[in-house]
Scaffold this motif. Structure first.
Motif, PDB file in Angstrom:
ATOM      1  N   GLY A  93      19.742  59.249  80.194  1.00 19.87           N
ATOM      2  CA  GLY A  93      19.816  60.522  79.483  1.00 19.87           C
ATOM      3  C   GLY A  93      20.099  61.665  80.448  1.00 19.87           C
ATOM      4  N   GLN A  94      20.852  62.642  79.997  1.00 23.82           N
ATOM      5  CA  GLN A  94      21.252  63.739  80.873  1.00 23.82           C
ATOM      6  C   GLN A  94      20.942  65.122  80.306  1.00 23.82           C
ATOM      7  N   SER A  95      20.816  65.229  79.004  1.00 28.96           N
ATOM      8  CA  SER A  95      20.746  66.538  78.356  1.00 28.96           C
ATOM      9  C   SER A  95      19.313  67.071  78.301  1.00 28.96           C
ATOM     10  N   LYS A  96      19.118  68.223  78.909  1.00 26.03           N
ATOM     11  CA  LYS A  96      17.809  68.876  78.823  1.00 26.03           C
ATOM     12  C   LYS A  96      17.552  69.395  77.408  1.00 26.03           C
ATOM     13  N   TRP A  97      18.610  69.816  76.737  1.00 26.78           N
ATOM     14  CA  TRP A  97      18.457  70.329  75.380  1.00 26.78           C
ATOM     15  C   TRP A  97      18.052  69.217  74.413  1.00 26.78           C
ATOM     16  N   ILE A  98      18.618  68.022  74.578  1.00 27.99           N
ATOM     17  CA  ILE A  98      18.261  66.904  73.692  1.00 27.99           C
ATOM     18  C   ILE A  98      16.803  66.514  73.891  1.00 27.99           C
ATOM     19  N   LEU A  99      16.353  66.452  75.146  1.00 31.34           N
ATOM     20  CA  LEU A  99      14.955  66.115  75.399  1.00 31.34           C
ATOM     21  C   LEU A  99      14.024  67.175  74.816  1.00 31.34           C
ATOM     22  N   SER A 100      14.395  68.445  74.936  1.00 28.43           N
ATOM     23  CA  SER A 100      13.591  69.522  74.344  1.00 28.43           C
ATOM     24  C   SER A 100      13.582  69.412  72.826  1.00 28.43           C
ATOM     25  N   TRP A 101      14.733  69.079  72.265  1.00 26.88           N
ATOM     26  CA  TRP A 101      14.846  68.963  70.814  1.00 26.88           C
ATOM     27  C   TRP A 101      13.969  67.820  70.294  1.00 26.88           C
ATOM     28  N   SER A 102      13.940  66.706  71.017  1.00 24.51           N
ATOM     29  CA  SER A 102      13.153  65.561  70.564  1.00 24.51           C
ATOM     30  C   SER A 102      11.658  65.890  70.503  1.00 24.51           C
ATOM     31  N   ALA A 103      11.202  66.785  71.379  1.00 22.49           N
ATOM     32  CA  ALA A 103       9.774  67.133  71.404  1.00 22.49           C
ATOM     33  C   ALA A 103       9.342  67.809  70.109  1.00 22.49           C
ATOM     34  N   VAL A 104      10.196  68.652  69.547  1.00 20.81           N
ATOM     35  CA  VAL A 104       9.818  69.394  68.339  1.00 20.81           C
ATOM     36  C   VAL A 104      10.408  68.779  67.076  1.00 20.81           C
ATOM     37  N   ALA A 105      11.203  67.719  67.236  1.00 18.22           N
ATOM     38  CA  ALA A 105      11.773  67.059  66.057  1.00 18.22           C
ATOM     39  C   ALA A 105      10.705  66.353  65.241  1.00 18.22           C
ATOM     40  N   GLY A 106       9.532  66.159  65.816  1.00 15.21           N
ATOM     41  CA  GLY A 106       8.445  65.515  65.092  1.00 15.21           C
ATOM     42  C   GLY A 106       7.587  66.478  64.286  1.00 15.21           C
ATOM     43  N   TRP A 107       8.091  67.669  63.982  1.00 16.23           N
ATOM     44  CA  TRP A 107       7.286  68.656  63.260  1.00 16.23           C
ATOM     45  C   TRP A 107       6.829  68.162  61.880  1.00 16.23           C
ATOM     46  N   PRO A 108       7.540  67.230  61.198  1.00 20.40           N
ATOM     47  CA  PRO A 108       7.007  66.758  59.899  1.00 20.40           C
ATOM     48  C   PRO A 108       5.687  65.983  60.017  1.00 20.40           C
ATOM     49  N   ILE A 109       5.350  65.491  61.220  1.00 17.60           N
ATOM     50  CA  ILE A 109       4.122  64.698  61.373  1.00 17.60           C
ATOM     51  C   ILE A 109       2.889  65.513  60.983  1.00 17.60           C
TER      52      ILE A 109
END
Length: 412
Positions: A93-109
Motif C-alpha cells: 500500500g502507498q496511499s496515505k489518504w486511503i489508509l486515513s479513509w479506512s480508519a473512519v470508513a467504519g463509522w456505521p459500527i
C-alpha cells in the motif's frame, strides 16, 4: 448532573467532576502519616481494601463494567490498528489518504450499536437531532480527527511501528496540558504530571537521537524526520481531541439537563451518538480529501491487484483495510468512553500504556530493530507513566482528606 432543590422550590443543575482512580481503586491508604509509624502491613492492606470497596460502591457496577470495557478496547484495538497500518505499507500500500479513509470508513459500527443501547439501557433515549451548536462542534471534531488520522498515516509510512508508538507516547503530555486548559475541574496538573511530561518527552528525544538505527531501506533522512514530526503533531492533536470531546460531553449533558450525576452508565449512549457524528464528519472530510488531493478511489483497485500481505491480492487488501476500520472504531469508542466516564488525562494515560504493547508486538511480527536507545526510551516511558500514577494516587489521598463532609461523593 445532580438536581438540587433551591430555597424557593426551584431546581438547579450541578455538574459533578468525576475523577477516576488510575490504579483501579483510589489508593488513599497507600502511605501512612508519620504519626502512625507502627501500623502493620495487615492493617495497611485492610485500609486499602476498605477504601477500594468504598470507591467501588460509590458507583453502580455497570459504571465500572463500562469503564473496564472501554479501557480494554483502547489497550487492544489501538495497538492492533497501529500494526495494521504498518502491514498496509509492508504489503504494498502507498496511499496515505486511503489508509486515513479506512480508519473512519467504519463509522456505521457505532451506529449499529446505538439501537441495543436504546433498548437495553434504562433511561436511554435518542437525543437526535443535536442542536446546531453541537452539530458545529461535532463537525470541528471530525475535521480534527481527519487531520489526526492523516498525520499518523504519514508517520507510519516512514517510521517502524515500534518507533511510531514510542513517539506517540507524548500524547500523555499533550492530554494533560490540554485537559488542564480546557476542562480544568476534571484534569488537575500537579508535580507528578509535570514530571511525567518531562520524562516522556525525554524518551521521545532519545528516539529522535537514534533515528539512524531503524530506518527502513528506501526511506530518506528527510522522510524519517517528516514522519517523526507528524507523529508528534498527531499526538498533540490526539490530546486536543480528547479534551474537546470531554468539553463536548460536559456541554451536551448540561444542555440535556441530566439529573443522574453527570457521566453514568444510563447515559452511555451519548458516547456512541458523539462517535457516530464525529466519525461520519471525519469520513466526509477524508473522502473529499481522497477525491480531491489523493489518488482517488480508483487507486484502491490498483493497490489491491498487487497487494501481498494478509492473503492473496484483493482478498488480503480488503481484510487489512476492513480490520483497520473495525479496530480503529473500537479503539476510538473505548477512548471516548474513558473520556466520558473518567477524564482526558485518564485517556491519555491509557494511551501511553499501549506503547509497550505495540512496541513488543511490532518487534515480534515485523522484526523491527530494537536498539539500546529504543529500549531505554521504552523504560523511560514506562517510568514516566508509573511516576504519574504514584503522584496522582498521593494527590487523590490528600484531596479525600481535605474535602469537607458533604452529601456528594466524588471519585478522584
Amino acid at each position: 448532573m445532580e438536581k438540587h432543590g433551591g430555597d424557593g422550590g426551584g431546581n438547579g443543575l450541578r455538574h459533578h467532576a468525576i475523577r477516576i482512580p488510575l490504579t483501579a481503586a483510589a489508593p488513599a491508604a497507600m502511605e501512612e502519616d508519620s504519626a502512625e509509624p507502627n501500623v502493620s502491613l495487615r492493617e495497611k492492606a485492610s485500609k486499602i481494601i476498605s477504601v477500594s470497596t468504598a470507591a467501588y460502591r460509590s458507583k453502580p457496577g455497570s459504571f465500572w463494567a463500562l469503564l473496564v470495557l472501554s479501557a480494554g478496547a483502547m489497550l487492544t484495538a489501538f495497538p492492533a490498528s497501529s500494526l495494521l497500518s504498518r502491514l498496509y505499507y509492508n504489503g504494498g500500500g502507498q496511499s496515505k489518504w486511503i489508509l486515513s479513509w479506512s480508519a473512519v470508513a467504519g463509522w456505521p459500527i457505532p451506529a449499529l450499536l446505538l439501537l441495543p443501547c436504546y433498548l437495553l439501557l434504562d433511561g436511554a433515549s435518542p437525543t437526535w437531532p443535536p442542536p446546531p451548536r453541537l452539530c458545529l462542534w461535532y463537525a470541528l471534531l471530525g475535521l480534527l480527527s481527519a487531520a489526526d488520522n492523516l498525520m499518523y498515516a504519514w508517520a507510519y509510512a516512514y517510521l517502524p511501528a515500534s518507533t511510531a508508538s514510542l513517539v506517540a507516547a507524548s500524547s500523555l503530555a499533550f492530554s494533560a496540558v490540554f485537559g488542564r486548559l480546557i476542562v480544568q475541574e476534571k484534569n488537575r496538573m500537579g508535580l507528578s504530571t509535570v514530571n511525567a511530561i518531562v520524562v516522556i518527552t525525554a524518551g521521545v528525544v532519545i528516539v529522535a537521537l537514534d533515528s539512524g538505527s531503524d530506518r527502513y531501506p528506501g526511506v530518506t533522512g528527510k522522510q524519517y524526520a517528516l514522519g517523526f514530526v507528524l507523529d508528534v503533531a498527531g499526538s498533540a492533536l490526539h490530546g486536543l481531541i480528547f479534551a474537546l470531546s470531554e468539553l463536548a460531553f460536559v456541554t451536551h449533558l448540561a444542555a440535556a439537563g441530566s439529573n443522574d450525576g453527570g457521566a453514568s452508565s444510563s447515559r452511555f449512549h451519548v458516547v456512541l451518538e458523539q462517535q457516530v457524528a464525529v466519525s461520519l464528519s471525519a469520513f466526509a472530510f477524508t473522502s473529499a480529501g481522497l477525491a480531491a488531493f489523493g489518488e482517488g478511489f480508483g487507486a484502491m483497485r490498483r493497490e489491491a491487484a498487487v497487494f501481498s500481505a494478509g492473503g492473496v491480492g484483493k482478498a488480503g487488501y480488503a481484510m487489512v483495510l476492513g480490520w483497520s476500520a473495525a479496530t480503529f472504531q473500537l479503539g476510538v469508542l473505548g477512548a471516548t468512553g474513558v473520556v466520558y466516564l473518567g477524564s482526558t488525562v485518564l485517556a491519555g494515560v491509557l494511551n501511553a500504556v499501549r506503547v509497550p504493547v505495540t512496541s513488543v508486538a511490532a518487534v515480534i511480527w515485523f522484526h523491527d530493530p530494537m536498539s539500546g536507545f529504543k529500549i531505554l526510551s521504552l523504560v523511560i516511558t514506562v517510568w514516566g507513566f508509573g511516576s504519574y500514577m504514584v503522584g496522582h494516587s498521593r494527590a487523590a489521598k490528600k484531596t479525600s482528606r481535605d474535602r469537607p463532609p458533604s452529601g456528594r461523593q466524588t471519585i478522584s
